[in-house]
Structures are given as C-alpha cells and as structure tokens.
Design an enzyme around this catalytic site. Structure first.
Site, PDB file in Angstrom:
ATOM      1  N   LYS A 174     139.730  -6.468  92.257  1.00 53.74           N
ATOM      2  CA  LYS A 174     138.496  -7.012  91.660  1.00 53.74           C
ATOM      3  C   LYS A 174     138.260  -6.262  90.334  1.00 53.74           C
ATOM      4  CE  LYS A 174     134.092  -7.513  90.682  1.00 53.74           C
ATOM      5  NZ  LYS A 174     134.109  -7.582  89.217  1.00 53.74           N
ATOM      6  N   GLU A 249     136.399   7.431  90.811  1.00 54.32           N
ATOM      7  CA  GLU A 249     136.385   8.150  89.537  1.00 54.32           C
ATOM      8  C   GLU A 249     135.237   7.578  88.729  1.00 54.32           C
ATOM      9  OE1 GLU A 249     137.823  10.720  88.382  1.00 54.32           O
ATOM     10  OE2 GLU A 249     139.179  11.023  90.063  1.00 54.32           O
ATOM     11  N   CYS A 283     136.307   7.363  79.404  1.00 55.38           N
ATOM     12  CA  CYS A 283     135.756   8.316  80.366  1.00 55.38           C
ATOM     13  C   CYS A 283     136.035   9.739  79.913  1.00 55.38           C
ATOM     14  CB  CYS A 283     136.316   8.058  81.751  1.00 55.38           C
ATOM     15  SG  CYS A 283     138.087   7.866  81.743  1.00 55.38           S
ATOM     16  N   GLU A 383     125.534  10.370  80.253  1.00 54.21           N
ATOM     17  CA  GLU A 383     126.670   9.665  79.670  1.00 54.21           C
ATOM     18  C   GLU A 383     126.157   8.519  78.799  1.00 54.21           C
ATOM     19  OE1 GLU A 383     129.222   7.078  82.157  1.00 54.21           O
ATOM     20  OE2 GLU A 383     130.906   8.219  81.351  1.00 54.21           O
TER      21      GLU A 383
HETATM   22  P1  NAP Z   1     130.520  -0.346  86.618  1.00 50.02           P
HETATM   23  O1  NAP Z   1     129.390  -1.124  86.111  1.00 50.02           O
HETATM   24  O2  NAP Z   1     130.269   0.686  87.656  1.00 50.02           O
HETATM   25  O3  NAP Z   1     131.606  -1.408  87.142  1.00 50.02           O
HETATM   26  C1  NAP Z   1     132.850  -0.998  87.660  1.00 50.02           C
HETATM   27  C2  NAP Z   1     133.371  -2.080  88.594  1.00 50.02           C
HETATM   28  O4  NAP Z   1     132.566  -2.146  89.774  1.00 50.02           O
HETATM   29  C3  NAP Z   1     133.352  -3.479  87.995  1.00 50.02           C
HETATM   30  O5  NAP Z   1     134.493  -4.181  88.424  1.00 50.02           O
HETATM   31  C4  NAP Z   1     132.096  -4.065  88.610  1.00 50.02           C
HETATM   32  O6  NAP Z   1     132.092  -5.480  88.645  1.00 50.02           O
HETATM   33  C5  NAP Z   1     132.175  -3.489  90.003  1.00 50.02           C
HETATM   34  N1  NAP Z   1     130.919  -3.509  90.767  1.00 50.02           N
HETATM   35  C6  NAP Z   1     129.649  -3.607  90.301  1.00 50.02           C
HETATM   36  N2  NAP Z   1     128.778  -3.598  91.324  1.00 50.02           N
HETATM   37  C7  NAP Z   1     129.491  -3.486  92.471  1.00 50.02           C
HETATM   38  C8  NAP Z   1     129.168  -3.446  93.851  1.00 50.02           C
HETATM   39  N3  NAP Z   1     127.910  -3.483  94.273  1.00 50.02           N
HETATM   40  N4  NAP Z   1     130.176  -3.342  94.750  1.00 50.02           N
HETATM   41  C9  NAP Z   1     131.456  -3.281  94.345  1.00 50.02           C
HETATM   42  N5  NAP Z   1     131.822  -3.340  93.043  1.00 50.02           N
HETATM   43  C10 NAP Z   1     130.859  -3.433  92.119  1.00 50.02           C
HETATM   44  O7  NAP Z   1     131.290   0.405  85.441  1.00 50.02           O
HETATM   45  P2  NAP Z   1     131.681  -0.178  84.035  1.00 50.02           P
HETATM   46  O8  NAP Z   1     130.423  -0.368  83.257  1.00 50.02           O
HETATM   47  O9  NAP Z   1     132.584  -1.324  84.195  1.00 50.02           O
HETATM   48  O10 NAP Z   1     132.556   1.025  83.437  1.00 50.02           O
HETATM   49  C11 NAP Z   1     132.034   2.114  82.726  1.00 50.02           C
HETATM   50  C12 NAP Z   1     131.966   3.360  83.600  1.00 50.02           C
HETATM   51  O11 NAP Z   1     133.254   3.678  84.114  1.00 50.02           O
HETATM   52  C13 NAP Z   1     131.533   4.606  82.857  1.00 50.02           C
HETATM   53  O12 NAP Z   1     130.576   5.299  83.615  1.00 50.02           O
HETATM   54  C14 NAP Z   1     132.817   5.433  82.750  1.00 50.02           C
HETATM   55  O13 NAP Z   1     132.638   6.822  82.653  1.00 50.02           O
HETATM   56  C15 NAP Z   1     133.504   5.074  84.008  1.00 50.02           C
HETATM   57  N6  NAP Z   1     134.937   5.371  83.927  1.00 50.02           N
HETATM   58  C16 NAP Z   1     135.423   6.468  84.588  1.00 50.02           C
HETATM   59  C17 NAP Z   1     136.773   6.784  84.531  1.00 50.02           C
HETATM   60  C18 NAP Z   1     137.333   7.967  85.258  1.00 50.02           C
HETATM   61  O14 NAP Z   1     138.536   8.024  85.452  1.00 50.02           O
HETATM   62  N7  NAP Z   1     136.514   8.927  85.674  1.00 50.02           N
HETATM   63  C19 NAP Z   1     137.635   5.962  83.806  1.00 50.02           C
HETATM   64  C20 NAP Z   1     137.111   4.869  83.128  1.00 50.02           C
HETATM   65  C21 NAP Z   1     135.756   4.573  83.215  1.00 50.02           C
HETATM   66  P3  NAP Z   1     131.344  -6.314  87.467  1.00 50.02           P
HETATM   67  O15 NAP Z   1     132.121  -6.065  86.232  1.00 50.02           O
HETATM   68  O16 NAP Z   1     131.461  -7.716  87.944  1.00 50.02           O
HETATM   69  O17 NAP Z   1     129.950  -5.808  87.381  1.00 50.02           O
END
Ligand code: NAP
Ligand code: MG
Length: 491
Positions: A174, A249, A283, A383
């Site tokens: 997903k 992560e 990230c 962040e």
């Molecule tokens: P996000 O909003 O948390 O979304 C991540 C994924 O989770 C998306 O596929 C999202 O789907 C899905 N999701 C949302 N709600 C969910 C639920 N209730 N149950 C299951 N899945 C759900 O994060 P983002 O905005 O895409 O990414 C940015 C974040 O990623 C930042 O905080 C960044 O630091 C972090 N990041 C961390 C790393 C690391 O290795 N530590 C690497 C890269 C990014 P939808 O898109 O459909 O909402």
C-alpha cells in the site's frame, strides 16, 4: 496523455472494485499526471487473499531461485531507469537528478538483496546431548503488509519488497496516495522479473481504509511501515495488539554539528545539501545546524551563499536544483513553521512562497534559514519536512552533543571536526541510528543497516543484512541420531 495507474491483485491489473478513482497531480505544474484507483476494504481483502494463496508455493521455492527474480528486477529497473525517474519527478517533484539518484539507490538495494538469497543462513550450534545435531533455519513470516510514504517512493518500497520476497514472504503493498505511478512501475518490474501471481499485490486507496484493513487482517503476519509518527505509532499499536511483527521508521530532526576546528566550507556544503536537497523532504534531511560560536559567522555566510545559488522550479527543467514541496498540505505546514520561526528566531534567508510566473501553479518555497534558534524552540524540535534550516549556536562540544540529543527523534546525525577524540565521543553518545563523521546527514548505502532510535524507529533496522532479520523468523531444530534409547537431560 495521462499515465493512469491500476491496482495489481493476484497477477491482474484492475480497477478499484467500487470503480472510484482519484487524480495524481504534478506538484510543480498542477497538471494531471494520471488517475489512480481509490481502493477500499474489499480491494485490500482481495489482495490479502491472493497473497495468502500464493504463499505455500513461494515459501517452498528455493531461496536462490527467489533471488533470481530480484536480480532480474534489478536489471529491468536499470533498463527503465529514465522512465521511472521521470515519473518520480512528475508526481513527487524532486529534480530529475535527484530522482535518478533515488532509482540508482533502489537498483543497489535490489542487487544486494538478490545476493542475500544465497546467504539466508542459519547456524549450527553444539548440543549438550550426544549424537544430536542442533541448528537453526530462517523461515518466512507469511503475508507481509508494506505501507510506504511519498518522499522516497522508489527506494523505500524497493528496500522493503525485495527482502520480503527473497525471504519467502508474499506481499500486500500500500504506497502513499501521492505517488501511485512509481508504485505501479515498480510492481510491473517485479511482475516482469517473474514474481509469481499473488506474491506481490498493489492496492491504492486511502491509508485509513486500505492501510487500516491490512493492519487489521488476521492473515497478515507482519507490517513494515515508513511514514509519520502519528500514523506509525497507531499502526504499531494496532499491529502489536494483534500479535503481528511490526517495524516502523518515522520522523526525524537531524542535526549537523560543526565544531570550531571543523572544515567550515565542507560543513556548509553538507548543510545546504542536507537542508534543501529534495526540498528538505528527506527523513535524513539536515534540519538543524549546531555550530560552535567561534565559527558561526563564516558558516552562516557560506550556507547563505549556497542557498542563494539554488534555482527553485519544475524539477524536469534543466538548471533547476530544487523542486516544489509535494502538495498543498505540505506547503501549508512549511509556511506555518516559517511563521513560527519568525516569532521564535531570526529569519536570515528565504521564508517566502514563490507564486509568480513559472511558479504560479506549483507548491514552491524558498530555501529558508533561521539563525539565533534556541534548542527548545518549536522549529528546533518539530519535524518541518521542508527546506527550512535552524541554526543553533553552542559554546562547547558537550553542549553540541546535548542539543543534538535534545529532541524526541533519533535518525541521523553528523559532526564536522578534525579531533578524533571529540568525534569518537560523539559516536559513543549520540542518540541516532546513523552517524556521519565529516559527511552529510543524509544518504545510506544498500549494504548497511538503516533506521533510527527513540521516536524515529521501532522494530528492526532496514537494508543491509539486518533487513532479513525482520522478514524471517528462526526455527530451532534438534536431530537425535543415537538410534537407541538413552538418558537425556530434559529441563
Ligand atoms: P504518512 O502520512 O504517515 O503516510 C505514510 C503511509 O501510511 C501512506 O501510505 C499513507 O497512506 C499510510 N496511512 C495513512 N493512514 C494510515 C492508517 N490509518 N493505517 C495504515 N496506513 C495509513 O507519511 P507521509 O506524509 O507519506 O511521509 C512523510 C513522513 O515519513 C515524514 O514524517 C518522514 O520523516 C517519514 N519518513 C521516515 C523515513 C525513515 O526511514 N525514518 C523515511 C522516509 C520518510 P495515504 O498516502 O493514502 O495517506
Ligand atoms: Mg501524508
């Protein structure tokens, strides 16, 4: 012509069962990249069922044979590198140069992981009983749910899907709703590489419905998530309470430290790359520079000089060095933090949305630098995930370490110094999963573990050999070949 996306379930490309679809937009131009299916719970259930059905044959396939699929995927990704990089720039916004770099990293991951297929070793361990052969084997977990963010929509799926498949699991993938096209290209690559029907399934749709259905499904044995802390901690709780193995992560607030003896020029270049590269949406982005006061002025001047040279625009255009942020929501968040920063500290460069001329239809922000930031300020703690740098002055290496560690996150850090003793102490004490000495906070090679401490990460490290530790479990085997009745010590 639009590039439309479909789900991939049980080896078939298909629309969402409810027929719903949504727009995939280009963050630089506002143009329609294509449509993607908005799947629901039913689509997630179908994908899970397909993955469940494909599991027995795939787990019984010899690991080196599974590895060949990954190896072919690496070759195909190389062949399709340009198209994949272009799709990435169109839907996510990073520059073509950055996209090509990301695709290359994914190829590296696939190459490394293909090799791991021949090294899925267990151990032989001496038994305390006579004529007993004791050993361990690695076994797959079962159906694995993989949930990924938009900011590295090629690399992160690659570094999860490849080790999951090599280990003999089947996958429900997903991806983020903002980056469906790259997800489709990646899945097509695995399909063309020979991943059997049902072993890798793609379901697009909102996280709250499709993602949550994967989290709640009893047939799903494990979850690997990368994304925000809000979503990740809830997913961790919901998965763990159902007895699943879960890896998350999440966010970061990475610091680059410059000590008085460090190379100011090198540190400035690393800071500018780390803070503004990929529009700060990494990230491992450098969102804090922690600088000893003796070198603060030349450092600030050098970073500002580099920021001035950045050309903001459509990442497909030659000469552009920083693309837009990914969408309107992200733009709003960044601009809110700029306002917070203006109240808390001193804006020394940037801080404006760019909205005229070629920037009129995209989500463009200037590279932004705040000085006079205090460790406890919100812009130094939270962040931002945009091209915003907070510069914090300190009076000693000890204070630099305390400031670096004084946040809830712990992904990556960096220190610029020529003093071996100070560098080594920093390595010992810094609370991050990755630490760089005299190199930028970002990056990560395929063969090395990647991941964070504290609020950044739970579960095991990704990439490197450690990736396999998450996607397999141990079976311990005792073989008694005495062949006659004997006394044994059974405790
Ligand atoms: P996000 O909003 O948390 O979304 C991540 C994924 O989770 C998306 O596929 C999202 O789907 C899905 N999701 C949302 N709600 C969910 C639920 N209730 N149950 C299951 N899945 C759900 O994060 P983002 O905005 O895409 O990414 C940015 C974040 O990623 C930042 O905080 C960044 O630091 C972090 N990041 C961390 C790393 C690391 O290795 N530590 C690497 C890269 C990014 P939808 O898109 O459909 O909402
Ligand atoms: Mg999001």
């Amino acid at each position: 012509m639009t590039q439309d996306v479909r789900n991939y379930v049980n080896g078939e490309w298909c629309d969402a069962s409810g027929g719903e679809r949504a727009k995939n937009l280009n963050p630089a131009t506002g143009e329609l990249v294509g449509w993607y299916p908005k799947g629901g719970v039913e689509d997630a259930r179908a994908a899970i069922a397909a993955a469940r059905a494909a599991l027995p044959a795939w787990r019984a396939t010899p690991a080196p044979v599974r590895g060949r699929v990954i190896e072919r995927a690496a070759r195909l990704m190389e062949e399709r590198k340009e198209a994949l990089a272009r799709a990435l720039t169109l839907e996510e916004g990073k520059t073509l140069h950055e996209s090509a770099g990301e695709v290359q990293k994914a190829i590296n991951v696939l190459e490394f992981t293909a090799g791991e297929a021949r090294r899925l070793n267990g151990e032989t361990i001496p038994s305390e009983m006579p004529r007993t052969f004791a050993y361990t084997v690695r076994q797959p977990l079962g159906v694995v749910g993989i949930v990924t963010p938009w900011n590295f929509p090629v690399c992160i799926p690659a570094w999860k899907i490849a080790p999951a498949l090599v280990s003999g699991n089947t996958v429900v993938f997903k991806p983020a709703s903002l980056t469906p096209l790259t997800a489709q290209i990646i899945v097509q690559i695995f399909a063309d590489a020979g991943a059997p029907r049902g072993t890798l399934n793609l379901v697009l749709g909102s996280g709250a419905t499709v993602g949550q259905a994967v989290v709640e499904a009893t047939e799903v044995a494990a979850l690997s998530f990368t994304g925000s802390n809000d979503v990740g901690t809830a997913l961790y709780r919901d998965g763990a309470s159902r007895g699943k193995k879960v890896q998350c992560e999440m966010g970061g607030k990475n610091a680059l430290v410059l000590l008085r003896d460090g190379d100011v020029e090198l540190a400035a270049v690393a800071t500018a790359q780390g803070a503004f590269g990929s529009s700060g949406q990494r990230c491992t982005a450098t969102s804090r520079a922690v600088v000893e006061r003796q070198v603060l002025e030349p450092f600030l001047a050098a970073v500002e000089g580099l920021a001035k040279k950045i050309v903001v625009g459509d990442g497909t255009r030659a000469g552009v060095t920083m693309g837009p942020v990914v969408d309107e929501g992200q733009l709003r968040t960044v601009m809110e933090y700029v306002e917070i920063g203006k109240r808390e500290a001193k804006l020394v460069y940037g801080g404006r949305r760019l909205g005229d001329g070629e920037h009129a239809k995209g989500f463009f922000v200037e590279p932004t630098i705040f000085a006079g930031v205090k460790a406890e300020h919100r812009i130094a703690q939270e962040e931002v995930f945009g091209p915003v740098l907070s510069v914090i002055a300190v009076d000693s290496p000890e204070e630099a370490l305390a400031v670096t560690n004084g946040v809830r996150y712990g992904l990556s850090s960096s220190i610029y110094t020529r003093d071996l003793v100070l560098a080594q102490r920093f390595i010992d004490e810094v609370e991050t999963g990755i630490v760089h000495i005299n190199s930028p906070t970002m990056g990560g090679e395929a063969q090395l573990p990647f991941g964070g401490m504290k609020a950044t990460g739970v579960g095991q490290r990704e990439m490197g050999k450690t990736a396999i530790d998450f996607y397999t479990e141990w079976k311990t085997v005792y073989v008694d070949y005495t062949g006659t009745k004997r006394e044994t010590n059974i405790y």
